[in-house]
Design a protein around this motif. Structure first.
Motif, PDB file in Angstrom:
ATOM      1  N   LEU A   4       0.855  -1.226   0.048  1.00 44.76           N
ATOM      2  CA  LEU A   4       0.017  -0.031  -0.125  1.00 44.76           C
ATOM      3  C   LEU A   4       0.845   1.306   0.000  1.00 44.76           C
ATOM      4  CD1 LEU A   4      -2.836  -0.717   2.558  1.00 44.76           C
ATOM      5  CD2 LEU A   4      -2.977  -0.747  -0.003  1.00 44.76           C
ATOM      6  N   PRO A   5       0.623   2.164  -0.973  1.00 39.12           N
ATOM      7  CA  PRO A   5       1.316   3.383  -0.764  1.00 39.12           C
ATOM      8  C   PRO A   5       0.759   4.230   0.473  1.00 39.12           C
ATOM      9  CG  PRO A   5       0.263   3.162  -2.997  1.00 39.12           C
ATOM     10  CD  PRO A   5      -0.345   2.296  -2.037  1.00 39.12           C
ATOM     11  N   ARG A   6       1.641   4.861   1.138  1.00 41.16           N
ATOM     12  CA  ARG A   6       1.514   5.444   2.116  1.00 41.16           C
ATOM     13  C   ARG A   6       2.285   6.732   2.708  1.00 41.16           C
ATOM     14  NH1 ARG A   6       2.729   0.295   4.229  1.00 41.16           N
ATOM     15  NH2 ARG A   6       0.527   0.116   5.145  1.00 41.16           N
ATOM     16  N   GLY A   7       2.087   7.456   3.551  1.00 47.40           N
ATOM     17  CA  GLY A   7       2.990   8.495   3.853  1.00 47.40           C
ATOM     18  C   GLY A   7       3.231   9.549   3.114  1.00 47.40           C
ATOM     19  N   ASP A   8       4.393  10.014   2.966  1.00 47.57           N
ATOM     20  CA  ASP A   8       4.808  11.192   2.137  1.00 47.57           C
ATOM     21  C   ASP A   8       4.535  11.117   0.726  1.00 47.57           C
ATOM     22  OD1 ASP A   8       5.218  12.852   4.456  1.00 47.57           O
ATOM     23  OD2 ASP A   8       7.279  12.677   4.362  1.00 47.57           O
ATOM     24  N   SER A   9       4.979   9.962   0.363  1.00 46.13           N
ATOM     25  CA  SER A   9       4.753   9.581  -1.096  1.00 46.13           C
ATOM     26  C   SER A   9       3.208   9.635  -1.583  1.00 46.13           C
ATOM     27  CB  SER A   9       5.283   8.068  -1.452  1.00 46.13           C
ATOM     28  OG  SER A   9       4.236   7.214  -0.714  1.00 46.13           O
ATOM     29  N   LEU A  10       2.263   9.643  -0.882  1.00 49.63           N
ATOM     30  CA  LEU A  10       0.947   9.644  -1.389  1.00 49.63           C
ATOM     31  C   LEU A  10       0.778  11.334  -1.907  1.00 49.63           C
ATOM     32  CD1 LEU A  10      -1.247   7.841   0.990  1.00 49.63           C
ATOM     33  CD2 LEU A  10      -1.243   7.906  -1.701  1.00 49.63           C
ATOM     34  N   GLU A  11       1.542  12.003  -1.216  1.00 47.18           N
ATOM     35  CA  GLU A  11       1.245  13.738  -1.584  1.00 47.18           C
ATOM     36  C   GLU A  11       2.089  14.105  -2.486  1.00 47.18           C
ATOM     37  OE1 GLU A  11      -1.233  15.335  -0.459  1.00 47.18           O
ATOM     38  OE2 GLU A  11      -1.835  13.567   0.970  1.00 47.18           O
ATOM     39  N   SER A  12       3.636  13.465  -2.650  1.00 48.15           N
ATOM     40  CA  SER A  12       4.315  14.093  -3.572  1.00 48.15           C
ATOM     41  C   SER A  12       4.564  13.331  -4.895  1.00 48.15           C
ATOM     42  CB  SER A  12       5.684  13.736  -2.719  1.00 48.15           C
ATOM     43  OG  SER A  12       6.358  12.636  -2.610  1.00 48.15           O
ATOM     44  N   GLU A  13       3.937  12.024  -4.884  1.00 45.54           N
ATOM     45  CA  GLU A  13       4.169  11.327  -6.182  1.00 45.54           C
ATOM     46  C   GLU A  13       2.759  11.162  -6.911  1.00 45.54           C
ATOM     47  OE1 GLU A  13       6.161   7.481  -5.444  1.00 45.54           O
ATOM     48  OE2 GLU A  13       7.507   8.449  -3.929  1.00 45.54           O
ATOM     49  N   SER A  14       3.247  11.327  -8.467  1.00 44.00           N
ATOM     50  CA  SER A  14       1.949  11.256  -9.063  1.00 44.00           C
ATOM     51  C   SER A  14       1.733   9.580  -9.698  1.00 44.00           C
ATOM     52  CB  SER A  14       2.060  12.191 -10.342  1.00 44.00           C
ATOM     53  OG  SER A  14       3.345  11.658 -10.969  1.00 44.00           O
TER      54      SER A  14
END
Length: 470
Positions: free
Chosen positions: A159-169
């Protein structure tokens, strides 16, 4: 002859319960030494589940479905999402489930009898992993029955989580060949509530089971399955599918008049001339979206069967049929389309997809619906709504080339799919490329071959039964 009993725990949602019951049925029919008990929960908010359970309570000699004794539902301050509610509600039945299992264990006096019944395994589903503890207490082998695709099983493990959810497309997930755009991630990943926490918890516990049965087959999801086989922390994965209820709700739907009306209307239509629009047991649309669909259908000019359902009035309830569809449709729509379309409520989807008149399917991309459409060789236009359906749509359109797209990233309450997109999608699915139609028909044959003797799913079923009896 030693007999074997397997027990299944089912989440009270049709998308989970129906394939689980069908798998239990498949297992007992394949090996007459086996009988199965499915334990489920009564939920007054979901009358169709209760109708299904009543109809199947004694429909097969070696299979029974039992409602567990009622417990108080979790109070609203303990959950934010329906996933959290169901997970907690199943967990709160732990005592009753343990008692049910104890009642099935052989007594010491007859455990050595040549005619004894051995409790062979407990199968939990994707939302009932807290009950793995009960199996451990009783030294009972525990397996996972996963009613969604292998690609989603792999997704839950990464599961994608944390900061990557906001920063990555885009997100690289091993079970998908292509990077996943942020726009197709399930809402439970994007929303800041307890659903994602519960999914992470369940996924961790999947690794504790002795094996995982997935409702898929090797020819459909080779990449996703290989990524699971390569995961050294997972137990053995058994792709055994497609497991389908091809009779569908025609067997248990409390509205036989509606069923008769739909099937008689289809009988009057030419072969492959009708597009079915159906959004699953929990799918519904707002009035503004209903209007856009109606305009798009009318412009497309194809015959249609539209399962139009009213949104639920409370969080845990299912959609219902409109008392009067006229109230939400554009003025004069029913009169103008009287010769070419039928608007109704709940439809017996599996039966409808198997009718010769149906040539295309606008679908929410629930996994059962995708498998039913592939089984019958009907091309899909994707319109995902909730759960893992956006991932299923992405896989069908971008990875497998087995569907056309109306949308892969629709979010109820946020977006409006315009009439132009509906018209284009309906035209694509009804006039779609011969190459894609050929691929769908080819996959339909592979669906059926997988379950035949020496087919990939059949071999996996035999292996599972050998393990259960060892």
């Amino acid at each position: 002859m030693t007999r074997f009993e397997v027990v299944f725990i089912a989440t009270p949602a049709l998308g989970n319960l129906v394939p689980l019951v069908q798998f239990a049925n498949l297992l007992t029919k394949h090996d007459p030494r086996f009988s199965a008990t499915v334990l489920t929960i009564f939920m007054p908010q979901r009358p169709r589940i209760n109708a299904y359970v009543q109809a199947h309570a004694s429909s097969a000699a070696n299979l029974r479905i039992l409602h567990l004794p009622a417990v108080d539902p979790p109070p609203p301050d303990q959950y934010q999402s329906s996933i959290a509610f169901l997970s907690l509600h199943l967990h709160n039945h732990k005592h009753h489930i343990k008692n049910a299992l104890l009642s099935l264990l052989p007594s010491d006096s007859n455990s050595d009898s040549p005619h004894s019944v051995r409790l062979a395994a407990l199968f939990v589903d994707m939302f009932s992993t807290t009950l793995i503890d009960v199996a451990a207490e009783l030294a009972l082998p525990c397996y996972l029955y996963f009613a969604s695709p292998a690609s989603f099983l792999g997704f839950t493990l990464h599961l994608p989580r944390g900061d990557s959810l906001e920063s990555e497309s885009e997100f690289a997930i091993p079970c998908f060949e292509n990077p996943l755009p942020r726009s197709v991630l399930p809402s439970f990943v994007l929303d800041a509530n307890d659903a994602s926490t519960w999914f992470s918890y369940h996924a961790r516990r999947y690794r504790e089971t002795k094996g995982i049965v997935v409702n898929t087959f090797g020819e459909l999801e080779p990449h996703a399955l290989q990524s699971l086989y390569d995961d050294s922390l997972l137990p053995r994965v058994y792709p055994i599918g497609p497991v389908l209820d091809l009779a569908g709700s025609a067997q248990w739907d409390p509205n036989p008049v509606q069923y008769k009306r739909i099937m008689e209307w289809l009988d009057r239509q030419p072969t492959a001339s009708v597009v079915l629009l159906c959004f699953g047991s929990m799918g519904s649309m707002r009035e503004k979206q209903v209007e856009e669909i109606a305009i798009g259908l009318e412009r497309a000019g194809f015959r249609f069967l539209w399962a139009l359902r009213e949104p639920p009035k409370a969080q845990l309830e299912d959609p219902t049929d409109y008392l009067n569809e006229v109230d939400v449709l554009p003025d004069g729509f029913l009169e103008r389309t009287a010769g070419m379309g039928l608007v109704c409520g709940w439809v017996p989807q599996a039966k409808v997809l198997g009718h010769d008149a149906v040539g295309g399917f606008v679908s929410h991309c629930g996994w059962n619906s995708i498998l039913e459409s592939l089984w019958h060789g009907v091309m899909v236009a994707t319109w995902p709504l909730y759960a893992e359906q956006h991932l299923n749509a992405f896989q069908m359109v971008r990875e497998l080339g087995l569907a056309v797209e109306i949308s892969v990233d629709y979010r109820a309450g946020e977006d409006l799919v315009r009439a132009e997109a509906v018209e284009k999608g309906v035209r694509s699915v009804m006039e779609g490329s011969d190459e894609m139609r050929r691929k769908v028909k080819e996959m339909s044959e592979k669906c059926k071959s997988a379950l035949m003797e020496n087919g990939s799913s059949h071999k996996n079923l035999v292996s599972l039964l050998q393990e259960l009896t060892s």
